[in-house]
Design an enzyme around this catalytic site. Structure first.
Site, short mmCIF file in Angstrom:
data_model
loop_
_atom_site.label_atom_id
_atom_site.label_comp_id
_atom_site.label_asym_id
_atom_site.label_seq_id
_atom_site.Cartn_x
_atom_site.Cartn_y
_atom_site.Cartn_z
CD GLU A 191 32.41 72.56 60.63
OE1 GLU A 191 32.72 72.31 59.47
OE2 GLU A 191 32.37 71.70 61.54
CD GLU A 406 37.29 73.32 58.76
OE1 GLU A 406 36.87 72.23 58.28
OE2 GLU A 406 37.24 73.59 59.96
#
Length: 517
Positions: A191, A406
């Site tokens: 991320e 995710e």
């Protein structure tokens, strides 16, 4: 009521945008409907799962410092995975996972972030990886999941300083050398966009740097550091990727990727201004780092808007960053309606990432079930949002290989209610079905990882809510694990059963789950 109307508006807009894709699919599907080689797994991260923060030579990461200074819930013990990894791998094998995603704690493997290797940290990760392989589970390893060593932050400012590129590359070299015979999938940075925004623009996550006034930070400059850190992350990734290709790829045969937080953006109206603002939001959130990885430079809109505050790639750097990611890891939970704003002042009064973007973003979480929204509409929303983000990446960035690293659904942390987590199953069923549709439409999506395999310490949210397929009793010193209904459902899917929902299917699932306990 306003939230429900906004969600309904979102559904209508997405239905109009994706009318060519057909209906919201409610057909049964099974594991065998996916292409050969498509992988299914689940994930955790080091700080959220391991615990043992001061054992066997591990030193603090920026998360330890950040949370303890603010007296917040922390991951000091978390799931105690450091001591319970064999039990957890056994659960993974029983569930039928093909692959498992986890991160390495940099400060456990190399205590100060550079220099000598911590032998006990090295042995732990060797043991863990070997345990996975022994059970037929492929490791998918992330090198940096927010938690870099505090020592490097104190020494030279961490990711604000280019010195970290050399240290991160040396750390990756250790990982490739020591674990690479068993690990074929590496993600350098998790991320990257949100790590940068949270840690250096908003200051609400480690290392907690931002511009004052307006935010609770003592150090930082949101106007420049956000972009400097993003730049250094890309250069560090490129350095690690180059190292792997030159030194390890021919021997180990693995691949190196980079992960980004993806949001589906939809104009809040059909006005031209909102459509342009939506394109700008995509460029700032995804294009910021994805365009350099694919095309070698930042989006034009960022260069025009940010000007001299945006670092510039040299010709050599551009060539190194371009094509340096073998795959793109997508972290996807949220969707948002976008409204153009001509003037969007920052909290501090100086330009920052949010004001540079120049729009109002009404974030709608797919994590939280809006109980007043009909089930069928919620499923349509999830289905078309998923199609939208994968189609956008396919069309805008040349259809790169994608792994959804995710995705999941949070629920309040209630051990009794969580055991029969039907809303999570409905969510996963809709999402995985949409991934199948996207693959059939030509998206080069190659894998899906549920977040998370078990309840974890959730970053910044502590133990109030959870994503896990397995519950963890955090009040129990032994951290007892128990399967939820969603673990039963996912296991059945992985072992070849068609997904089954609707009232009859849910009743059958509950019955099977109760009899198996």
């Amino acid at each position: 009521m306003e939230d429900v109307l906004t969600l309904i508006t979102m559904i209508v807009l997405l239905l109009l945008a994706f009318h060519g894709f057909g209906k919201c699919s409610s057909d049964l599907y099974s594991r065998s409907d996916f292409p050969e080689g498509f992988v299914f797994g689940a994930g955790i991260s080091a700080y959220q799962w391991e615990g043992a923060v001061d054992e066997d030579g591990r030193k603090p990461s920026v998360w330890d410092t950040f949370l303890h200074c603010r007296k917040m819930d922390n991951g000091d013990i978390a799931c105690d995975g450091y001591h319970k990894y064999k039990e957890d791998v056994q659960l993974m094998a029983e569930t039928g996972l093909h692959t498992f995603r986890f991160s390495i704690s940099w400060s456990r493997l190399i205590s100060n972030g550079r220099g000598s290797i911590n032998p006990k940290g090295l042995q732990f990760y060797k043991n863990f990886i070997q345990e996975l392989v022994k059970h037929g589970i492929e490791p998918h390893v992330t090198l940096h999941h927010y938690d870099f060593p505090q020592y490097l932050e104190d020494d030279y400012g961490g990711w604000t300083n280019r010195k970290i590129i050399k240290d991160f590359t040396a750390y990756a070299d250790v990982c490739f050398r020591e674990f690479g015979n068993h690990v074929k999938f590496w993600t350098t940075i998790n991320e990257a966009n949100i790590f940068t925004i949270g840690g250096y623009n908003d200051g609400n996550s480690p290392p907690g740097r931002c511009s004052f006034p307006g935010r609770n930070c003592t150090l930082g400059n949101s106007s420049t550091e956000t972009y400097i850190v993003g730049h250094n992350l890309l250069l560090a990734h490129a350095s690690v990727s180059r190292l792997y290709k030159q030194k390890y790829k021919d021997i180990q045969g693995g691949s190196v990727g980079f992960s980004l937080f993806a949001m589906n953006f939809t104009p809040s109206t059909n006005s031209k201004d909102d459509e342009i603002a939506t394109k700008r939001a995509n460029d700032f959130y995804l294009g910021w780092m994805l365009e350099p990885l694919i095309y070698g430079d930042y989006p034009d809109v960022m260069k025009r808007t940010i000007g001299s505050r945006l670092p510039v790639f040299s010709k050599e750097e551009s060539e190194q960053v371009k094509g340096s990611s073998d795959f793109i890891g997508v972290i996807h939970y949220l969707t948002a309606l976008v409204t153009n704003i001509d003037i969007n002042p920052s909290l501090s009064g100086i330009p920052d990432f949010n004001s540079d973007m120049g729009e109002s973003i009404n974030i709608l979480s797919m994590r939280v079930r809006i109980s007043r929204l009909p089930n069928s509409d919620e499923k349509c929303l999830i289905f078309f949002i998923t199609l939208s983000i994968l189609e956008y990446i396919k069309q805008s960035y040349g259809n790169p290989p994608v792994y959804i690293l995710e995705n999941g659904k949070t629920m309040n942390q209630d051990l009794e209610l969580q055991q029969k987590d039907t809303p999570r199953i409905e969510y996963l069923d809709a999402y995985i079905g949409a991934v199948l549709k996207a693959v059939r439409n030509g998206s080069d999506t190659r894998g899906y990882f549920v977040w998370s395999f078990m309840d974890l310490y959730e970053l910044l949210n502590g133990y109030k809510s959870s994503f896990g397929l397995y519950s963890v009793n955090f009040s129990d010193p032994h951290r007892k694990r128990s399967p939820k209904l969603s673990a039963h459902w996912y296991s059945g899917f992985l072992k070849g059963k068609p997904t089954f929902l609707g009232s009859q299917g849910i009743t059958q699932l509950h019955s099977n789950f109760s009899s198996s306990r």
